[in-house]
Design a protein around this motif. Structure first.
Motif, short mmCIF file in Angstrom:
data_model
loop_
_atom_site.label_atom_id
_atom_site.label_comp_id
_atom_site.label_asym_id
_atom_site.label_seq_id
_atom_site.Cartn_x
_atom_site.Cartn_y
_atom_site.Cartn_z
N LEU A 136 -3.60 -26.31 27.48
CA LEU A 136 -3.17 -24.92 27.65
C LEU A 136 -3.77 -24.02 26.55
CD1 LEU A 136 -1.46 -23.72 29.88
CD2 LEU A 136 0.58 -24.08 28.45
N GLU A 137 -3.93 -24.57 25.34
CA GLU A 137 -4.58 -23.80 24.27
C GLU A 137 -5.99 -23.37 24.70
OE1 GLU A 137 -2.64 -26.74 21.18
OE2 GLU A 137 -4.44 -25.83 20.31
N GLY A 138 -6.69 -24.31 25.34
CA GLY A 138 -8.04 -24.01 25.81
C GLY A 138 -8.05 -22.87 26.83
N ARG A 139 -7.05 -22.88 27.74
CA ARG A 139 -6.98 -21.83 28.77
C ARG A 139 -6.49 -20.51 28.17
NH1 ARG A 139 -10.33 -22.05 30.48
NH2 ARG A 139 -10.78 -23.81 29.22
N ALA A 140 -5.72 -20.58 27.08
CA ALA A 140 -5.27 -19.35 26.42
C ALA A 140 -6.45 -18.69 25.72
CB ALA A 140 -4.15 -19.67 25.42
N LEU A 141 -7.20 -19.48 24.95
CA LEU A 141 -8.34 -18.91 24.20
C LEU A 141 -9.49 -18.57 25.14
CD1 LEU A 141 -8.26 -21.33 21.13
CD2 LEU A 141 -7.59 -18.91 21.15
N VAL A 172 -5.44 -11.74 32.60
CA VAL A 172 -4.59 -11.23 31.52
C VAL A 172 -3.08 -11.42 31.80
CG1 VAL A 172 -3.89 -9.12 30.30
CG2 VAL A 172 -6.32 -9.68 30.57
N PRO A 173 -2.59 -11.11 33.02
CA PRO A 173 -1.15 -11.31 33.23
C PRO A 173 -0.72 -12.77 33.04
CG PRO A 173 -2.13 -10.05 35.04
CD PRO A 173 -3.26 -10.55 34.20
N LEU A 174 -1.63 -13.68 33.37
CA LEU A 174 -1.32 -15.10 33.19
C LEU A 174 -1.34 -15.47 31.71
CD1 LEU A 174 -0.64 -17.43 35.09
CD2 LEU A 174 -3.07 -18.04 35.14
N VAL A 175 -2.25 -14.84 30.95
CA VAL A 175 -2.27 -15.06 29.50
C VAL A 175 -0.94 -14.60 28.89
CG1 VAL A 175 -3.34 -14.41 27.31
CG2 VAL A 175 -4.78 -14.89 29.30
N ASP A 176 -0.45 -13.44 29.35
CA ASP A 176 0.82 -12.93 28.83
C ASP A 176 1.97 -13.90 29.13
OD1 ASP A 176 -0.09 -10.59 27.66
OD2 ASP A 176 0.04 -9.45 29.53
N GLN A 177 1.96 -14.41 30.36
CA GLN A 177 3.00 -15.35 30.77
C GLN A 177 2.93 -16.63 29.95
OE1 GLN A 177 2.56 -15.70 35.03
NE2 GLN A 177 4.23 -17.19 35.12
N LEU A 178 1.70 -17.10 29.77
CA LEU A 178 1.46 -18.31 28.98
C LEU A 178 1.93 -18.10 27.53
CD1 LEU A 178 -2.15 -19.80 29.11
CD2 LEU A 178 -0.72 -19.96 27.10
N PRO A 185 -18.07 -21.39 26.39
CA PRO A 185 -18.99 -21.12 27.51
C PRO A 185 -19.09 -22.30 28.48
CG PRO A 185 -20.01 -20.55 25.40
CD PRO A 185 -18.71 -21.23 25.08
N ASP A 186 -18.95 -23.53 27.96
CA ASP A 186 -19.03 -24.71 28.83
C ASP A 186 -17.91 -24.74 29.87
OD1 ASP A 186 -21.24 -25.53 27.52
OD2 ASP A 186 -20.23 -27.05 26.29
N ASP A 187 -16.82 -24.04 29.56
CA ASP A 187 -15.67 -24.06 30.47
C ASP A 187 -15.95 -23.31 31.77
OD1 ASP A 187 -14.27 -25.51 28.70
OD2 ASP A 187 -12.91 -23.90 28.08
N ARG A 188 -16.98 -22.44 31.75
CA ARG A 188 -17.21 -21.60 32.93
C ARG A 188 -17.55 -22.40 34.18
NH1 ARG A 188 -14.98 -18.46 30.24
NH2 ARG A 188 -13.47 -19.36 31.63
N ALA A 189 -18.06 -23.64 33.97
CA ALA A 189 -18.37 -24.48 35.12
C ALA A 189 -17.10 -25.02 35.77
CB ALA A 189 -19.27 -25.64 34.69
N ALA A 233 -2.20 -19.74 21.35
CA ALA A 233 -2.80 -21.01 20.93
C ALA A 233 -2.13 -21.53 19.66
CB ALA A 233 -4.31 -20.83 20.72
N ALA A 234 -1.83 -20.62 18.73
CA ALA A 234 -1.17 -21.04 17.48
C ALA A 234 0.22 -21.59 17.77
CB ALA A 234 -1.10 -19.86 16.51
N ASP A 235 0.95 -20.94 18.69
CA ASP A 235 2.30 -21.41 19.02
C ASP A 235 2.25 -22.78 19.69
OD1 ASP A 235 3.48 -19.15 17.95
OD2 ASP A 235 3.65 -18.09 19.86
N LEU A 236 1.28 -22.97 20.58
CA LEU A 236 1.14 -24.27 21.25
C LEU A 236 0.77 -25.36 20.25
CD1 LEU A 236 -0.67 -23.02 24.45
CD2 LEU A 236 1.54 -24.19 24.43
N ALA A 237 -0.10 -25.02 19.30
CA ALA A 237 -0.47 -25.99 18.27
C ALA A 237 0.76 -26.37 17.44
CB ALA A 237 -1.57 -25.43 17.37
N ALA A 238 1.60 -25.38 17.13
CA ALA A 238 2.81 -25.65 16.35
C ALA A 238 3.75 -26.55 17.14
CB ALA A 238 3.50 -24.34 15.97
N VAL A 239 3.83 -26.34 18.46
CA VAL A 239 4.70 -27.18 19.29
C VAL A 239 4.21 -28.62 19.26
CG1 VAL A 239 5.38 -27.68 21.69
CG2 VAL A 239 5.48 -25.33 20.82
#
Ligand SMILES: [Zn+2]
Length: 274
Positions: free
Chosen positions: A156-161, A176-182, A165-169, A13-19
């Motif tokens: 993408l930051e939202g999906r990384a972090l 985890v493997p997708l988080v690593d890739q991201l 709880p509202d996102d569950r809907a 998330a920090a890297d995406l924010a920097a981008v």
């Protein structure tokens, strides 16, 4: 909470924010010849804008980042390295958004009973590009890509972090493997943006002597992309006549004072040779 995967999520998330924070600068850099001055902490005009707001023209607007590069013409790219970096970062981030959306966006049902991936108008969802029947070359809609890289990074930051709880809907947990890739994509994107802007962290000694005491050597640490951390010092010590405070026994320029140092150096450079 400090599990390795939590760190990976936070770093991504920090890297995406920097981008996205540097995206406007990168787009502005495409239209300008590559800078020669290697020591300024930032691309020069952006740096001066930031530190001496009001003293210089402010025609570099962050709104430049709105339209995606894939949809925009580049009549005269002056800095091909910046253009190359921007195009590849944009493509990588968009593709990552597509891949994550395909995996985690939950199907929903509209009032007519049609199931689809995500409610059609929910702005929190990532829309994949759609293609005409003619084939992959015939793009019918760019989906969420049309909102540009900044929005893609926010999404993408939202999906990384993945911590709202509202996102569950709307979204399944990002595996985890997708988080690593991201995280890989985010780290590479940040590195490319910062390299193209010359913002890697570095310390250099200027060729010119200190313009105030005419004797000391000026050492500059560029702040590694954070202008608040940029500092220049003169080797002479407290007897240097520069109108700035001392840090650890040396005159030190920070923030707006760096602009003063730049002006004094330029004055020395343009003075008629003796
Ligand atoms: Zn000095």
């Amino acid at each position: 909470m400090n599990s390795p995967i939590a760190q990976v999520r936070a770093q991504a998330a920090a890297d995406l924010a920097a981008v996205r924070e540097q995206w406007g600068d990168l787009l502005a850099a495409i239209g300008e010849p590559p800078r020669r001055e290697g020591w300024m902490p930032y691309e020069r005009r952006g740096f001066l804008d930031q530190l001496a707001a009001g003293d210089v023209d402010q025609d570099v607007e962050p709104t430049l980042g709105r339209v995606p590069l894939i949809l925009r013409e580049h009549p005269a790219p002056a800095d091909l390295r910046a253009l190359d970096a921007a195009l590849s970062v944009e493509a990588d981030v968009f593709e990552m958004c597509d891949a994550v959306a395909e995996r985690v966006q939950l199907p929903t049902c509209d009032p007519r009973g049609t199931w689809s991936i995500g409610a059609p108008d929910d702005p929190r969802l990532w829309r994949l590009p759609t293609h005409r029947d003619a084939g992959p070359g015939a793009l019918a809609s760019t989906g969420s890509r049309m909102y540009g890289l900044h929005w893609a990074c926010v999404w993408l930051e939202g999906r990384a972090l993945d911590d709202d709880p509202d996102d569950r809907a709307l979204f399944a947990r990002t595996p985890v493997p997708l988080v690593d890739q991201l995280a890989d994509v985010a780290r590479t994107a940040r590195r490319r943006v910062e390299a193209a802007l010359g913002r890697e962290s570095r310390t250099i000694v200027l060729d010119e002597p200190c313009p105030f005491c005419k004797a000391g050597r000026i050492t500059v640490h560029n702040g590694g992309g954070d202008p608040r951390q940029a500092v220049a010092t003169c080797s002479t010590g407290p007897t240097c006549t520069a109108p700035v405070d001392t840090e650890q026994g040396r005159r030190a320029w920070r923030g707006p004072a760096l602009v003063g140092l730049l002006a004094a150096l330029e004055e020395g450079r343009t003075a008629p040779a003796a």
